[in-house]
Design an enzyme around this catalytic site. Structure first.
Site, PDB file in Angstrom:
ATOM      1  CG  HIS A   1       3.683  59.849   6.054  1.00  0.00           C
ATOM      2  ND1 HIS A   1       3.017  59.001   6.910  1.00  0.00           N
ATOM      3  CD2 HIS A   1       3.898  59.125   4.923  1.00  0.00           C
ATOM      4  CE1 HIS A   1       2.835  57.827   6.324  1.00  0.00           C
ATOM      5  NE2 HIS A   1       3.362  57.884   5.108  1.00  0.00           N
TER       6      HIS A   1
ATOM      7  CG  ASP B   1       5.455  59.817  10.869  1.00  0.00           C
ATOM      8  OD1 ASP B   1       5.300  59.724   9.640  1.00  0.00           O
ATOM      9  OD2 ASP B   1       4.622  59.384  11.695  1.00  0.00           O
TER      10      ASP B   1
ATOM     11  CD  GLU C   1       0.015  61.944   8.010  1.00  0.00           C
ATOM     12  OE1 GLU C   1       1.094  61.289   7.984  1.00  0.00           O
ATOM     13  OE2 GLU C   1      -1.023  61.499   8.539  1.00  0.00           O
TER      14      GLU C   1
ATOM     15  CG  HIS D   1       4.594  54.588   9.826  1.00  0.00           C
ATOM     16  ND1 HIS D   1       5.786  55.224  10.129  1.00  0.00           N
ATOM     17  CD2 HIS D   1       3.713  55.559   9.525  1.00  0.00           C
ATOM     18  CE1 HIS D   1       5.624  56.530  10.018  1.00  0.00           C
ATOM     19  NE2 HIS D   1       4.377  56.764   9.647  1.00  0.00           N
TER      20      HIS D   1
END
Length: 269
Positions: A243, A158, A240, A151
């Site tokens: 993500h 996200d 995830e 990130h």
């Protein structure tokens, strides 16, 4: 030495001492905050229709408090990533959905906050919601917390899907009862997103995008998000469902630390 030269020398010595004392007592100048490169933008300037619920600006996250570096509830991304999300949003709007982002660019100081929190094994205030089945001492070993995050490079986001028209999400109140992030949808913290099988930031293997236990509508929702984004150059993190990283990244090896605020962006300096 003449009386005059001695007097002058004494005056110079006294003046030097005064200047040294003044310099020592003056407050140190604040170090200027780092700024974003020119190719970072606010997502809202590229697509104002994409919903934003910036969780780390709030106390509703696994840390249980606003995270360091989040000065405003703002999604910042590299321009190519933001434009790709704009294209995805246009496609989804035609199907009655909107994207909703939870986190975008994340400063290194926020990642450092996560690390400090993970090392404090006594702080388990949010365990009941975000990591009910994970021993906090395992967060690093199991890959839930790391000292660096993609990130911070600016092209990772996200996000989830919201069925339109979007319903409001009730605000989280610190201290309210918590429910496991993998509980049935009507028992989890209310979110106006579609049911993805777990809540956002759920530290559990059920968050793996293609976990075979996630079926039916929940799996279809994950695949809709995945298919839409992957067609536009995003790559999913398999562990995830929320993500995604836009490829190729403009800054694949740089971890930035400018604050999340409009003042960090070009044009606001």
């Amino acid at each position: 030495m003449t009386r005059l030269s001695a007097a002058v020398r004494g005056l110079v010595t006294a003046l030097a001492a005064l200047l040294a004392t003044t310099a020592a007592s003056a407050p140190a100048r604040a170090k200027p905050e780092p700024r974003a490169p020119e190719d970072f933008v606010a997502l809202s300037s590229v697509d104002p229709t994409i919903l934003q619920e910036m969780r780390y600006f709030t106390p509703h996250n696994f840390v249980g408090e606003p995270v360091d570096g989040y000065r405003q509830p703002l999604c910042i991304l590299t321009r190519p990533a933001a434009r790709a999300l704009h294209t995805a949003q246009r496609k989804l709007l035609r199907r009655g959905y909107s994207l909703k982002v939870y986190d975008c660019y994340r400063p290194q100081r926020a990642v450092d906050h996560f690390v400090r929190w993970a090392e404090d094994l006594d702080d388990q205030a949010m365990k009941a919601e975000f990591y009910p089945n994970v021993d906090k001492s395992r967060l690093f070993a199991d890959g839930y917390i790391a000292e660096k995050s993609g990130h911070s490079r600016g092209s990772t986001v996200d996000l989830t899907l919201v069925k339109l028209p979007a319903r409001p999400t009730p605000p989280y109140r610190p201290g309210q009862p918590l429910a496991p992030c993998f509980a049935p949808e009507d028992e989890r913290f209310p979110d106006n997103s579609v049911d993805m099988g777990t809540g956002y930031d759920c530290f559990d293997t059920l968050s793996h995008t293609l976990d075979p236990r996630v079926r039916g509508e929940q799996r279809a929702n994950r695949l809709l998000l995945k298919g839409t984004l992957e067609d536009l150059g995003f790559v999913n993190l398999a562990e995830e469902w929320w993500h995604y990283t836009f490829k190729p990244e403009p800054h694949p090896d740089t971890y930035f630390d400018f604050p999340v605020s409009r003042g960090s962006l070009a044009g606001h300096r």
